[in-house]
Motif scaffolding. Structure first.
Motif, PDB file in Angstrom:
ATOM      1  N   GLU A 106      -0.890  -1.734 -42.477  1.00 54.88           N
ATOM      2  CA  GLU A 106       0.233  -0.863 -42.045  1.00 54.88           C
ATOM      3  C   GLU A 106       1.408  -1.661 -42.202  1.00 54.88           C
ATOM      4  O   GLU A 106       1.444  -2.646 -42.100  1.00 54.88           O
ATOM      5  N   LYS A 130      -0.354   3.284 -44.343  1.00 59.99           N
ATOM      6  CA  LYS A 130       0.835   3.953 -43.764  1.00 59.99           C
ATOM      7  C   LYS A 130       1.883   3.152 -43.384  1.00 59.99           C
ATOM      8  O   LYS A 130       1.750   2.082 -43.225  1.00 59.99           O
ATOM      9  N   ILE A 178       5.669  -1.807 -41.810  1.00 55.00           N
ATOM     10  CA  ILE A 178       6.978  -1.167 -41.019  1.00 55.00           C
ATOM     11  C   ILE A 178       7.889  -1.986 -41.738  1.00 55.00           C
ATOM     12  O   ILE A 178       8.191  -3.203 -42.024  1.00 55.00           O
ATOM     13  N   VAL A 182      10.144   9.350 -43.739  1.00 54.28           N
ATOM     14  CA  VAL A 182       8.642   9.013 -44.579  1.00 54.28           C
ATOM     15  C   VAL A 182       8.517  10.012 -45.595  1.00 54.28           C
ATOM     16  O   VAL A 182       8.140   9.870 -46.575  1.00 54.28           O
ATOM     17  N   HIS A 198       6.042   2.953 -42.032  1.00 53.26           N
ATOM     18  CA  HIS A 198       7.178   3.194 -41.096  1.00 53.26           C
ATOM     19  C   HIS A 198       8.413   2.912 -41.914  1.00 53.26           C
ATOM     20  O   HIS A 198       8.499   1.800 -42.362  1.00 53.26           O
ATOM     21  N   ILE A 204       3.993  -0.341 -32.223  1.00 49.91           N
ATOM     22  CA  ILE A 204       2.892   0.257 -33.346  1.00 49.91           C
ATOM     23  C   ILE A 204       1.739  -0.546 -33.676  1.00 49.91           C
ATOM     24  O   ILE A 204       0.815  -0.102 -33.866  1.00 49.91           O
TER      25      ILE A 204
END
Length: 350
Positions: free
Chosen positions: A267, A285, A269, A292, A287, A219
């Motif tokens: 981002e 954004k 995660i 989501v 994960h 990612i």
């Protein structure tokens, strides 16, 4: 003076309960780490290390009680010192029968685990919700009199799982209701892909951590990675795995302000971590091992940090309420109590 007992778990949960207690007036507040009235559970808690990965024992209890001491909170472990007029819970998975006769309020503290096949069997057979082996049924036992939810999405979620809608009120939850404040920070790193891990292995759940790290590397696609470990993790093992499977220069933090780290990332995660909601609130954004789009629907109410006051208003109103429990309307009570609180503030300010 009326007495209220707050049942705590992790330091995060203890902090939330402390914030709520600080908003109550004319009340004597006490705190206790979560406990059970089951002889079997008590034996496992006191005589073995099998439950050290839960909030009942181990470092969860140690750290929570350390927080209580450092903040001068009154402690009544197992509720033996006083008679209480209200008990406030952060989990309805373990509620001693002797406390169920007292008025009860449940407060959502964060994300609940995903429903599993085991959870469905436990629910269908009306077994003890703790047998689900995770927090998937937290908030859905319908045992407490009032349920304070993080958002309209979660209110519907708990209702779908069996908690009566009349008991549910959207208050927001402390620590996740004012994410914008975290943008103002002095964390020295920026523009990285952040990974927030969980303590799945420490709480006896399976996780393929090397595979998760490799997915995070994909990612990131060449961008710098930052790993923030869950405080309950085996740090030495976690760091060794990252050194083996992540690029050189990957940042690793055992402690620090997670919210500030999220605010500075590009981002986020996560696995099963409530901090994903901070990322969503800040427009990152994200994960997650949860769906989501569903998380966006469940995301806690951003109310400028007033959730503790909202929950305290519900508690105060319920303490004052003299009627049948089934007729108590927590949503109307919160609105009325907050309006009264606003009037009092204006009077004192004048």
């Amino acid at each position: 003076m009326r007495k209220v007992l707050f049942i705590t778990g992790s330091v995060h949960q203890t902090s939330q309960m402390h914030q709520i207690a600080a908003e109550l007036f004319g009340v004597d507040c006490w705190f206790s780490q979560v406990f059970a009235d089951s002889p079997i559970i008590n034996f496992l808690t006191n005589k073995t290390t099998l439950l050290n990965g839960t909030a009942l024992a181990g470092q969860f209890r140690t750290n929570s009680e350390k927080y209580m001491r450092e903040h001068g909170l009154q402690v009544d472990y197992r509720a033996h010192l006083n008679h209480y007029d209200l008990v406030v819970y952060c989990s309805d998975l373990l509620i001693p029968h002797r406390l169920r006769k007292i008025k009860t309020v449940w407060v959502q503290e964060g994300m609940v685990d995903r429903i599993t096949p085991v959870s469905k069997v436990v629910k269908a057979l009306k077994l003890h919700p703790a047998l689900s082996g995770n927090t998937s049924l937290n908030g859905s036992s319908n045992i407490c009199d009032v349920y304070c939810a993080a958002s309209e999405g979660y209110k519907q979620y708990f209702s779908n799982l069996g908690t009566e809608k009349r008991k549910l009120v959207v208050t927001g939850i402390p620590n996740y209701d004012n994410a914008v404040q975290f943008r103002d920070n002095d964390f020295p790193y920026h523009d990285y892909v952040m990974v927030a891990t969980t303590d799945m292995r420490e709480t006896y759940r399976f996780e393929n951590r090397p595979a998760f790290i490799k997915d995070a590397v994909k990612i990131a696609a060449g961008r710098r990675l930052l790993f923030k470990f869950h405080p309950n993790e085996d740090f030495e093992r976690a760091e060794a795995e990252i050194r083996e499977h992540a690029p050189e220069g990957t940042l690793m933090f055992r402690s620090g302000n997670t919210n500030h780290m999220i605010a500075n990332c590009t981002e986020l995660i996560t696995q099963y971590s409530t901090v994903v909601f901070t990322g969503i609130a800040l427009g990152k954004k994200v994960h997650s091992w949860f769906d989501v789009p569903t998380l966006h629907q469940l995301s806690p109410w951003q109310n400028g940090g007033t959730s503790a006051q909202n929950i305290a208003a519900v508690c105060q109103s319920y303490l004052d309420y003299q009627g049948d429990k089934k007729h108590f309307d927590p949503t109307a009570a919160m609105a009325e109590a907050l309006a009264h609180h606003s009037v009092l503030n204006e009077v004192y300010a004048g």
